[in-house]
Design a protein around this motif. Structure first.
Motif, PDB file in Angstrom:
ATOM      1  N   SER A 155       7.512   4.645  -0.224  1.00  0.00           N
ATOM      2  CA  SER A 155       6.821   3.726  -1.135  1.00  0.00           C
ATOM      3  C   SER A 155       5.331   3.658  -0.795  1.00  0.00           C
ATOM      4  O   SER A 155       4.483   3.644  -1.697  1.00  0.00           O
ATOM      5  N   LYS A 156       5.004   3.614   0.496  1.00  0.00           N
ATOM      6  CA  LYS A 156       3.599   3.614   0.895  1.00  0.00           C
ATOM      7  C   LYS A 156       2.936   4.938   0.509  1.00  0.00           C
ATOM      8  O   LYS A 156       1.784   4.971   0.067  1.00  0.00           O
ATOM      9  N   LEU A 157       3.676   6.022   0.702  1.00  0.00           N
ATOM     10  CA  LEU A 157       3.151   7.335   0.343  1.00  0.00           C
ATOM     11  C   LEU A 157       2.864   7.409  -1.155  1.00  0.00           C
ATOM     12  O   LEU A 157       1.826   7.935  -1.572  1.00  0.00           O
ATOM     13  N   LYS A 158       3.782   6.857  -1.965  1.00  0.00           N
ATOM     14  CA  LYS A 158       3.603   6.888  -3.411  1.00  0.00           C
ATOM     15  C   LYS A 158       2.351   6.106  -3.827  1.00  0.00           C
ATOM     16  O   LYS A 158       1.610   6.525  -4.735  1.00  0.00           O
ATOM     17  N   THR A 159       2.111   4.984  -3.189  1.00  0.00           N
ATOM     18  CA  THR A 159       0.910   4.191  -3.490  1.00  0.00           C
ATOM     19  C   THR A 159      -0.358   4.986  -3.201  1.00  0.00           C
ATOM     20  O   THR A 159      -1.304   5.003  -3.998  1.00  0.00           O
ATOM     21  N   LYS A 160      -0.375   5.675  -2.055  1.00  0.00           N
ATOM     22  CA  LYS A 160      -1.529   6.515  -1.718  1.00  0.00           C
ATOM     23  C   LYS A 160      -1.698   7.642  -2.735  1.00  0.00           C
ATOM     24  O   LYS A 160      -2.806   7.952  -3.172  1.00  0.00           O
ATOM     25  N   SER A 179       8.975   6.122   4.701  1.00  0.00           N
ATOM     26  CA  SER A 179       7.901   5.282   4.134  1.00  0.00           C
ATOM     27  C   SER A 179       7.392   5.871   2.814  1.00  0.00           C
ATOM     28  O   SER A 179       6.181   5.981   2.589  1.00  0.00           O
TER      29      SER A 179
END
Length: 414
Positions: A295-300, A293
């Protein structure tokens, strides 16, 4: 037709010879055809159970098609068995295995594992349970349309899928490749994104806002300059605490080349904080599989970075007596951390051939069997390079003086 007390009961059709209805003692009614191919014993095949789609009319029509085969000397039962066997042979999952063993391992010895992963990830996942012969061009096109965000992966996957179909045609398993004349996806544009010193500091500080094990993973990614999935899937067994080395085996490396990564003092400090172990994965939320995950981590991560960078920009503006300006972050991906690090290594005076070995890039000198014998070549130089990178990071994160040579170099990198 009444249900028989025992065995099966039959009612034979007066219109089509050999066509009939069978009723079992369990009450199942199914249409059958009894026939004889010249010179062979009589046989019986089941057309289907009564009900949609099989009615007297549709089952009789099917029986007449089978009888036409019989008159031509074809045994319908054998034909069905052969068709089923062909379908099994051309099952996408099993055919990929045959292709890997029969072609890729021999013809693509350096990259077959990567090609296999691409087939499994992008092709098998889409066509699992299908026959290779049933796949149409527009379906394959849809696969690559869905990969526009990853042009490099799309282009590489197209190459191996095209080879798979061509191999199947050459073997006579399918008549024609559905993508024989399909143009390859466009080559990806070279990325040039390099993080600024403020962004590097923000990444590092923001990592402490991420829940474990994502924060430690990100810091080790920055420190070692290795690939995202290589660090994410790192097991303790690949690490040598006594020698300060990470032995990355070829099957886990993107280019399938064994690789030795010297552990800098900063890397060792991160591993010490995790508490060294002899088994398991360093970065897992399940205990069995690597973290994902991203991409979600990058957003955070971007969300945590902005206020950190804003604070640094405000302090700098106040010190210079300038107006404060809102901070934004240009788009970047985790792979840009490698480019940032390698760019810094060049600025630090590390030779390009050493930098290539640090990040496990294949060149003419390191490819093939020569690369195996050179596995330990440049080990001291790689350690010096990663130690210099770690020292630079330490000074940058600690807020070294703006007048130091390291910081001056770092600002030119951005």
């Amino acid at each position: 037709m009444p249900i028989p007390a025992a065995g099966d009961a039959f009612l034979w059709d007066a219109e089509t010879r050999g066509f009939g209805l069978r009723v079992t003692k369990g009450g199942v009614r199914s249409y059958v055809l009894q026939y004889r191919v010249t010179g062979r014993p009589a046989r019986r095949l089941t057309i289907g159970v009564h009900g949609s789609p099989w009615t007297v009319k549709s089952a009789r029509a099917k029986a007449e098609l089978y009888l036409a085969e019989v008159r031509a000397g074809v045994d319908p039962v054998e034909a069905r068995r052969k068709a089923a066997a062909t379908a099994a042979d051309l099952d996408v999952s099993s055919y990929i295995t045959r292709f890997v063993d029969g072609y890729l391992k021999g013809e693509w010895p350096d990259t077959w594992r990567t090609a296999k992963r691409q087939l499994e990830t992008y092709f098998e996942a889409r066509f699992k349970g299908r026959s290779l012969a049933s796949i149409e061009r527009h379906e394959v096109t849809a696969v690559f349309d869905g990969m526009r965000a990853t042009p490099a992966a799309a282009r590489n996957t197209h190459a191996v899928v095209r080879k798979l179909f061509r191999w199947a045609v050459n073997r006579g398993d399918i008549a024609v490749s559905p993508i024989a004349d399909m143009a390859a996806p466009p080559a990806p544009k070279p990325r040039k994104r390099v993080l600024t010193p403020d962004e590097i500091v923000a990444v590092w500080r923001a990592s402490y806002h991420l829940s474990a094990p994502f924060g430690p993973w990100l810091r080790l990614l920055v420190i070692t300059l290795q690939r995202r999935n290589e660090v994410a899937g790192l097991p303790w067994t690949e690490l040598s605490q006594a020698n300060g080395l990470w032995n990355l085996p070829g099957p886990r490396a993107k280019n399938d080349n064994d690789h030795i990564v010297p552990l800098s003092p900063l890397a060792v400090a991160e591993l010490d904080a995790l508490t060294w172990s002899r088994k398991g994965l360093l970065f897992s939320t399940t205990g069995r599989t690597p973290i994902s995950s991203f991409s979600k981590l990058k957003t955070k991560l971007d969300g945590y970075m902005v206020p950190i960078m804003q604070e640094m920009a405000d302090e700098r503006a106040d010190a210079l007596g300038e107006d404060r300006e809102p901070v934004t972050i240009a788009p970047w991906v985790f792979h840009d951390l490698r480019r940032t690090g390698t760019t810094a290594l060049q600025q630090l005076g590390i030779p390009i051939e050493v930098t290539e070995r640090v990040i496990n890039h294949i060149s003419g000198e390191t490819a093939g069997i020569r690369g195996v014998y050179n596995l330990y070549a440049y080990l001291d130089e790689k350690r010096a390079a990663l130690d210099a990178w770690a020292k630079y990071l330490g000074q940058l994160i600690a807020g070294a003086s703006e007048t130091s040579n390291v910081i001056a170099m770092a600002r030119s990198v951005g």
